[in-house]
Design a protein around this motif. Structure first.
Motif, PDB file in Angstrom:
ATOM      1  N   LYS A   1     -69.548  10.378  39.038  1.00  0.00           N
ATOM      2  CA  LYS A   1     -70.316  11.021  37.976  1.00  0.00           C
ATOM      3  C   LYS A   1     -71.634  11.542  38.557  1.00  0.00           C
ATOM      4  CE  LYS A   1     -72.122  10.177  33.397  1.00  0.00           C
ATOM      5  NZ  LYS A   1     -72.350   9.194  32.345  1.00  0.00           N
ATOM      6  N   GLU A   2     -71.982  12.755  38.188  1.00  0.00           N
ATOM      7  CA  GLU A   2     -73.210  13.381  38.680  1.00  0.00           C
ATOM      8  C   GLU A   2     -74.424  12.678  38.077  1.00  0.00           C
ATOM      9  OE1 GLU A   2     -74.889  17.929  39.123  1.00  0.00           O
ATOM     10  OE2 GLU A   2     -73.416  17.469  37.585  1.00  0.00           O
ATOM     11  N   LEU A   3     -75.399  12.351  38.916  1.00  0.00           N
ATOM     12  CA  LEU A   3     -76.603  11.672  38.437  1.00  0.00           C
ATOM     13  C   LEU A   3     -77.515  12.594  37.637  1.00  0.00           C
ATOM     14  CD1 LEU A   3     -77.689   9.479  41.481  1.00  0.00           C
ATOM     15  CD2 LEU A   3     -76.944   8.691  39.241  1.00  0.00           C
ATOM     16  N   LEU A   4     -77.546  13.860  37.996  1.00  0.00           N
ATOM     17  CA  LEU A   4     -78.451  14.815  37.354  1.00  0.00           C
ATOM     18  C   LEU A   4     -77.651  16.031  36.890  1.00  0.00           C
ATOM     19  CD1 LEU A   4     -81.323  15.540  36.570  1.00  0.00           C
ATOM     20  CD2 LEU A   4     -81.666  16.420  38.876  1.00  0.00           C
ATOM     21  N   PRO A   5     -77.084  15.949  35.691  1.00  0.00           N
ATOM     22  CA  PRO A   5     -76.299  17.085  35.178  1.00  0.00           C
ATOM     23  C   PRO A   5     -77.171  18.332  35.016  1.00  0.00           C
ATOM     24  CG  PRO A   5     -76.027  15.132  33.786  1.00  0.00           C
ATOM     25  CD  PRO A   5     -77.110  14.823  34.766  1.00  0.00           C
ATOM     26  N   ASP A   6     -76.528  19.494  35.049  1.00  0.00           N
ATOM     27  CA  ASP A   6     -77.250  20.759  34.925  1.00  0.00           C
ATOM     28  C   ASP A   6     -78.039  20.838  33.621  1.00  0.00           C
ATOM     29  OD1 ASP A   6     -76.312  21.641  37.370  1.00  0.00           O
ATOM     30  OD2 ASP A   6     -74.561  22.657  36.505  1.00  0.00           O
ATOM     31  N   ALA A   7     -77.494  20.314  32.533  1.00  0.00           N
ATOM     32  CA  ALA A   7     -78.183  20.378  31.238  1.00  0.00           C
ATOM     33  C   ALA A   7     -79.500  19.598  31.272  1.00  0.00           C
ATOM     34  CB  ALA A   7     -77.280  19.839  30.133  1.00  0.00           C
ATOM     35  N   LEU A   8     -79.497  18.432  31.906  1.00  0.00           N
ATOM     36  CA  LEU A   8     -80.727  17.644  32.016  1.00  0.00           C
ATOM     37  C   LEU A   8     -81.710  18.338  32.950  1.00  0.00           C
ATOM     38  CD1 LEU A   8     -82.382  15.142  31.341  1.00  0.00           C
ATOM     39  CD2 LEU A   8     -81.160  13.927  33.158  1.00  0.00           C
ATOM     40  N   TRP A   9     -81.219  18.869  34.055  1.00  0.00           N
ATOM     41  CA  TRP A   9     -82.093  19.573  34.992  1.00  0.00           C
ATOM     42  C   TRP A   9     -82.743  20.784  34.316  1.00  0.00           C
ATOM     43  CZ3 TRP A   9     -85.209  19.127  38.661  1.00  0.00           C
ATOM     44  CH2 TRP A   9     -85.662  20.228  39.400  1.00  0.00           C
ATOM     45  N   ALA A  10     -81.994  21.475  33.471  1.00  0.00           N
ATOM     46  CA  ALA A  10     -82.532  22.639  32.774  1.00  0.00           C
ATOM     47  C   ALA A  10     -83.681  22.245  31.846  1.00  0.00           C
ATOM     48  CB  ALA A  10     -81.428  23.331  31.976  1.00  0.00           C
ATOM     49  N   ARG A  11     -83.673  21.039  31.309  1.00  0.00           N
ATOM     50  CA  ARG A  11     -84.774  20.574  30.456  1.00  0.00           C
ATOM     51  C   ARG A  11     -85.988  20.154  31.284  1.00  0.00           C
ATOM     52  NH1 ARG A  11     -80.570  17.292  27.273  1.00  0.00           N
ATOM     53  NH2 ARG A  11     -80.251  18.551  25.407  1.00  0.00           N
ATOM     54  N   ILE A  12     -85.737  19.551  32.435  1.00  0.00           N
ATOM     55  CA  ILE A  12     -86.818  18.987  33.251  1.00  0.00           C
ATOM     56  C   ILE A  12     -87.500  20.030  34.131  1.00  0.00           C
ATOM     57  CG2 ILE A  12     -87.347  17.329  35.086  1.00  0.00           C
ATOM     58  CD1 ILE A  12     -85.128  15.552  33.943  1.00  0.00           C
ATOM     59  N   ALA A  13     -86.744  20.936  34.719  1.00  0.00           N
ATOM     60  CA  ALA A  13     -87.278  21.886  35.706  1.00  0.00           C
ATOM     61  C   ALA A  13     -88.507  22.659  35.213  1.00  0.00           C
ATOM     62  CB  ALA A  13     -86.181  22.846  36.160  1.00  0.00           C
ATOM     63  N   PRO A  14     -88.521  23.175  33.976  1.00  0.00           N
ATOM     64  CA  PRO A  14     -89.714  23.922  33.552  1.00  0.00           C
ATOM     65  C   PRO A  14     -90.961  23.052  33.384  1.00  0.00           C
ATOM     66  CG  PRO A  14     -87.877  24.301  32.023  1.00  0.00           C
ATOM     67  CD  PRO A  14     -87.455  23.253  32.991  1.00  0.00           C
ATOM     68  N   LEU A  15     -90.793  21.746  33.292  1.00  0.00           N
ATOM     69  CA  LEU A  15     -91.928  20.847  33.083  1.00  0.00           C
ATOM     70  C   LEU A  15     -92.604  20.430  34.389  1.00  0.00           C
ATOM     71  CD1 LEU A  15     -90.234  18.494  30.462  1.00  0.00           C
ATOM     72  CD2 LEU A  15     -91.654  20.501  30.022  1.00  0.00           C
ATOM     73  N   LEU A  16     -91.931  20.661  35.515  1.00  0.00           N
ATOM     74  CA  LEU A  16     -92.452  20.214  36.809  1.00  0.00           C
ATOM     75  C   LEU A  16     -93.571  21.128  37.294  1.00  0.00           C
ATOM     76  CD1 LEU A  16     -89.103  19.315  38.593  1.00  0.00           C
ATOM     77  CD2 LEU A  16     -90.670  17.792  37.388  1.00  0.00           C
ATOM     78  N   PRO A  17     -94.594  20.539  37.900  1.00  0.00           N
ATOM     79  CA  PRO A  17     -95.692  21.368  38.432  1.00  0.00           C
ATOM     80  C   PRO A  17     -95.207  22.185  39.626  1.00  0.00           C
ATOM     81  CG  PRO A  17     -96.007  19.068  39.043  1.00  0.00           C
ATOM     82  CD  PRO A  17     -94.811  19.114  38.133  1.00  0.00           C
ATOM     83  N   PRO A  18     -95.860  23.316  39.901  1.00  0.00           N
ATOM     84  CA  PRO A  18     -95.458  24.120  41.062  1.00  0.00           C
ATOM     85  C   PRO A  18     -95.738  23.370  42.364  1.00  0.00           C
ATOM     86  CG  PRO A  18     -97.476  24.975  40.102  1.00  0.00           C
ATOM     87  CD  PRO A  18     -96.997  23.878  39.189  1.00  0.00           C
ATOM     88  N   GLU A  19     -95.008  23.781  43.385  1.00  0.00           N
ATOM     89  CA  GLU A  19     -95.194  23.158  44.707  1.00  0.00           C
ATOM     90  C   GLU A  19     -96.596  23.451  45.213  1.00  0.00           C
ATOM     91  OE1 GLU A  19     -93.413  23.654  49.222  1.00  0.00           O
ATOM     92  OE2 GLU A  19     -92.202  24.281  47.521  1.00  0.00           O
ATOM     93  N   PRO A  20     -97.301  22.402  45.680  1.00  0.00           N
ATOM     94  CA  PRO A  20     -98.658  22.639  46.200  1.00  0.00           C
ATOM     95  C   PRO A  20     -98.601  23.454  47.494  1.00  0.00           C
ATOM     96  CG  PRO A  20     -98.008  20.357  46.556  1.00  0.00           C
ATOM     97  CD  PRO A  20     -96.916  20.999  45.754  1.00  0.00           C
ATOM     98  N   PRO A  21     -99.612  24.286  47.729  1.00  0.00           N
ATOM     99  CA  PRO A  21     -99.615  25.091  48.961  1.00  0.00           C
ATOM    100  C   PRO A  21     -99.752  24.211  50.200  1.00  0.00           C
ATOM    101  CG  PRO A  21    -101.699  25.299  47.804  1.00  0.00           C
ATOM    102  CD  PRO A  21    -100.794  24.479  46.923  1.00  0.00           C
ATOM    103  N   LYS A  22     -99.199  24.696  51.311  1.00  0.00           N
ATOM    104  CA  LYS A  22     -99.280  23.991  52.589  1.00  0.00           C
ATOM    105  C   LYS A  22    -100.055  24.867  53.565  1.00  0.00           C
ATOM    106  CE  LYS A  22     -95.037  21.377  52.816  1.00  0.00           C
ATOM    107  NZ  LYS A  22     -93.788  21.302  53.543  1.00  0.00           N
ATOM    108  N   PRO A  23    -101.359  24.688  53.625  1.00  0.00           N
ATOM    109  CA  PRO A  23    -102.149  25.563  54.510  1.00  0.00           C
ATOM    110  C   PRO A  23    -101.845  25.359  55.993  1.00  0.00           C
ATOM    111  CG  PRO A  23    -103.536  23.863  53.538  1.00  0.00           C
ATOM    112  CD  PRO A  23    -102.180  23.747  52.908  1.00  0.00           C
TER     113      PRO A  23
END
Length: 144
Positions: free
Chosen positions: A3-25
């Motif tokens: 069984k998949e731990l992170l189904p696409d439907a759950l990922w679709a709900r969570i992904a927009p809430l995540l902060p953007p990747e911090p820059p790597k100077p």
């Protein structure tokens, strides 16, 4: 098939809430994807294994990477916002059974309630202890 731990439907709900990747100077290693890190977090939480035993074969990065991402997302308020999104979805679908809901009164102020005044400190106005109190004429030892 597992069984998949992170189904696409759950990922679709969570992904927009995540902060953007911090820059790597200074460059550095490529960052583990957010989805892979979340899969690693879910695996550790589901199995209860220590972070350092997260299997490298899963492609989730190290346990420390996943732990740091969990910490960063917590500090960014991701889990609080996800909780709110899921509650709103359930409420719109009329899927919340309010007859079984419980509210922790210690965390919620009473409506219209007054705030309690802080207790005054009395150390400065405290009476002297009768045990430690002495007069200039009192003797500390008995001479009988």
């Amino acid at each position: 098939m597992a069984k998949e731990l992170l189904p696409d439907a759950l990922w679709a709900r969570i992904a927009p809430l995540l902060p953007p990747e911090p820059p790597k100077p200074k460059g550095g290693r490529p960052r583990v994807s957010d989805r892979a890190a979340l899969t690693g977090i879910l695996f550790v939480l589901k199995t209860g294994i220590p972070w350092e035993y997260l299997p490298a074969e899963m492609g989730c990065g190290s346990g420390m990477t996943c732990w740091r991402r969990l910490r960063d997302w917590y500090q960014a308020g991701v889990w609080r916002r996800l909780h709110q999104v899921l509650l709103e979805e359930l409420a719109q679908a009329d899927r919340i059974d309010w007859d079984r809901a419980a509210l922790d009164s210690a965390a919620v102020p009473a409506p219209g309630g007054k705030k309690r005044a802080r207790t005054q400190r009395i150390a400065a106005n405290r009476a002297r202890s009768a045990i430690l109190w002495s007069t200039p004429t009192a003797s500390r030892s008995r001479s009988w």
